[in-house]
Design an enzyme around this catalytic site. Structure first.
Site, PDB file in Angstrom:
ATOM      1  N   ASP A 181       0.833  -1.203   0.000  1.00  0.00           N
ATOM      2  CA  ASP A 181       0.000   0.000   0.000  1.00  0.00           C
ATOM      3  C   ASP A 181       0.867   1.252   0.000  1.00  0.00           C
ATOM      4  O   ASP A 181       0.617   2.218  -0.729  1.00  0.00           O
ATOM      5  CB  ASP A 181      -0.909  -0.029   1.226  1.00  0.00           C
ATOM      6  CG  ASP A 181      -2.036   0.990   1.165  1.00  0.00           C
ATOM      7  OD1 ASP A 181      -2.411   1.430   0.058  1.00  0.00           O
ATOM      8  OD2 ASP A 181      -2.577   1.331   2.238  1.00  0.00           O
ATOM      9  N   HIS A 264      -4.267   3.020  -7.017  1.00  0.00           N
ATOM     10  CA  HIS A 264      -5.419   2.759  -6.157  1.00  0.00           C
ATOM     11  C   HIS A 264      -6.706   2.623  -6.965  1.00  0.00           C
ATOM     12  O   HIS A 264      -7.623   1.897  -6.555  1.00  0.00           O
ATOM     13  CB  HIS A 264      -5.553   3.835  -5.086  1.00  0.00           C
ATOM     14  CG  HIS A 264      -4.794   3.512  -3.834  1.00  0.00           C
ATOM     15  ND1 HIS A 264      -3.433   3.698  -3.737  1.00  0.00           N
ATOM     16  CD2 HIS A 264      -5.192   2.969  -2.647  1.00  0.00           C
ATOM     17  CE1 HIS A 264      -3.025   3.313  -2.529  1.00  0.00           C
ATOM     18  NE2 HIS A 264      -4.075   2.861  -1.854  1.00  0.00           N
ATOM     19  N   HIS A 267      -6.672  -0.898  -7.932  1.00  0.00           N
ATOM     20  CA  HIS A 267      -7.121  -1.680  -6.767  1.00  0.00           C
ATOM     21  C   HIS A 267      -8.640  -1.716  -6.708  1.00  0.00           C
ATOM     22  O   HIS A 267      -9.258  -2.766  -6.526  1.00  0.00           O
ATOM     23  CB  HIS A 267      -6.586  -1.082  -5.464  1.00  0.00           C
ATOM     24  CG  HIS A 267      -7.375  -1.519  -4.260  1.00  0.00           C
ATOM     25  ND1 HIS A 267      -8.523  -0.852  -3.861  1.00  0.00           N
ATOM     26  CD2 HIS A 267      -7.228  -2.558  -3.410  1.00  0.00           C
ATOM     27  CE1 HIS A 267      -9.033  -1.466  -2.812  1.00  0.00           C
ATOM     28  NE2 HIS A 267      -8.263  -2.506  -2.505  1.00  0.00           N
TER      29      HIS A 267
END
Length: 388
Positions: A181, A264, A267
């Site tokens: 992350d 992200h 993701h």
């Protein structure tokens, strides 16, 4: 200043942060001390597993600060339904501060519930697997674990308290996921800076936000591997302390005030593929980071170093490792379409990104990573099968 004369977000720079950050071995024993100035009737939220190993120290710490211990169970997914349930319990209990004890899902639900109920909120992460604890936003999912929306709040947590011994006691895979992350933080911040895009903080990136994103990256490359070795033996070392801070604080400040981009968003797209639902947030983000590097046409040595490093950390960098294949056209197209939604952060890239671009980049990482790993003598990818 009237609404008509306000400076547009695109013309201001801003940075936001939690009011206080506390980190150290045994820090949870001082929770009451740091919580008392924030509220007098806390509502604690955790799942049963987390409560099983923190309850003794938490109860003792709150008692010493003359605070009651009122704890409720988190139901597992930060969904709109769960946020509404927690918000209702805040009202029922007359609480003036809500405290999340656990991982990113618990923390996201608690922040959203605290905001909805109009009270203050505190995060006590028991793993360093995401940068959620420090931020002023929550990621909300459907009951089935599919990304639905970001919810933004007018302030960050009043307190973030991390006990590094708790982090070291957790499986090393949690810390590795946090590295995945946090590695994205710099990759996305530099893309946002190049694009002059708006950050999650509501303005252009500050020098501070971007610098902290880069610092997070540098700390991880230097310390992640020795830190992971240490936590495999449940040890807290200087490397562990640095990685916990990078995963939690530096990455939290860096993504929020430095900016998010493709990693992200991808993701979020991957949550639309049921095969990936058992993966940690940071594992899916790592796929997004590599895909972003491909989209950027990053130098081959940068991609090579990233694949080799993340393989050694234990993060996935192939479709195989997240339960997908290059032949899953329908699934990959759906992932790309979700990642490319008009409101998502992929549009912070300094160039236009299409659904076709994302689909092709995702497909390309399989052969790319396999080749890099083979030439470096690193293990072949293993097939990931989600638990039903």
């Amino acid at each position: 200043m009237s609404d008509s004369t306000k400076v547009p977000a695109a013309q201001i720079r801003t940075m936001i942060s939690p009011a206080r950050y506390v980190q150290g071995k045994g820090a949870i024993s001082r929770l009451g001390e740091f919580l008392a100035p924030i509220g007098s009737t806390p509502l604690l939220v955790s799942d049963d597993i987390v409560w099983g190993f923190v309850s003794h120290e938490v109860e003792k710490s709150l008692s010493s600060a003359d605070l009651p211990t009122n704890r409720i169970v988190f139901n597992g997914v930060p969904s709109a339904k769960e946020v509404d349930r927690l918000s209702g319990l805040i009202q029922e209990n007359g609480s003036d501060v809500i405290v999340a004890l656990g991982g990113g899902s618990t923390i996201d639900a608690v922040k959203a519930a605290g905001h909805a109920a109009g009270i203050r909120w505190v995060t006590v992460p028991t793993v360093a697997s995401t940068d959620a604890p420090a931020s002023a936003l929550s990621v909300i999912y459907s009951e089935d674990g599919v990304f639905e929306e970001y919810r933004f709040f007018p302030r960050n947590p009043d307190l973030v308290l991390v006990d590094t011994q708790l982090v070291a006691n957790a499986p090393a895979s949690f810390l590795a996921a946090g590295v995945g992350d946090a590695l994205a933080t710099w990759l996305e911040a530099r893309a946002t800076q190049r694009a002059f895009a708006t950050t999650m903080a509501g303005g252009l990136p500050t020098l501070s936000g971007t610098a902290l994103a880069k610092l997070s990256w540098d700390v991880l490359w230097e310390n992640a591997l020795p830190a992971l070795d240490a936590v495999r033996d449940n040890l807290v070392t200087p490397a562990v302390e640095r990685v916990v801070e990078a995963n939690t604080l530096l990455s939290g400040l860096g993504f929020e005030s430095g900016g998010l981009a493709a990693a992200h968003a991808i993701h979020n797209g991957l949550t639309a593929a049921p095969q990936t639902h058992g993966l940690a947030h940071g594992e899916k983000v790592n796929i997004g980071s590599l895909t972003q590097l491909v989209l950027e046409g990053a130098p081959s040595d940068e991609i090579r170093d990233f694949v080799e490093f993340t393989t050694r950390v234990g993060l996935p960098n192939t479709l195989t490792e997240i339960g997908l294949t290059v032949d899953d056209d329908e699934d990959l197209r759906r992932v790309a379409e979700t990642a490319s939604a008009p409101e998502d952060t992929i549009h912070n890239m300094p160039f236009e990104v299409s659904v076709d671009d994302v689909t092709s980049a995702l497909k390309s990482i399989e052969r790319l990573s396999r080749g890099i790993r083979e030439r470096a003598g690193l293990p072949e990818p293993k097939w990931y099968k989600a638990e039903n």
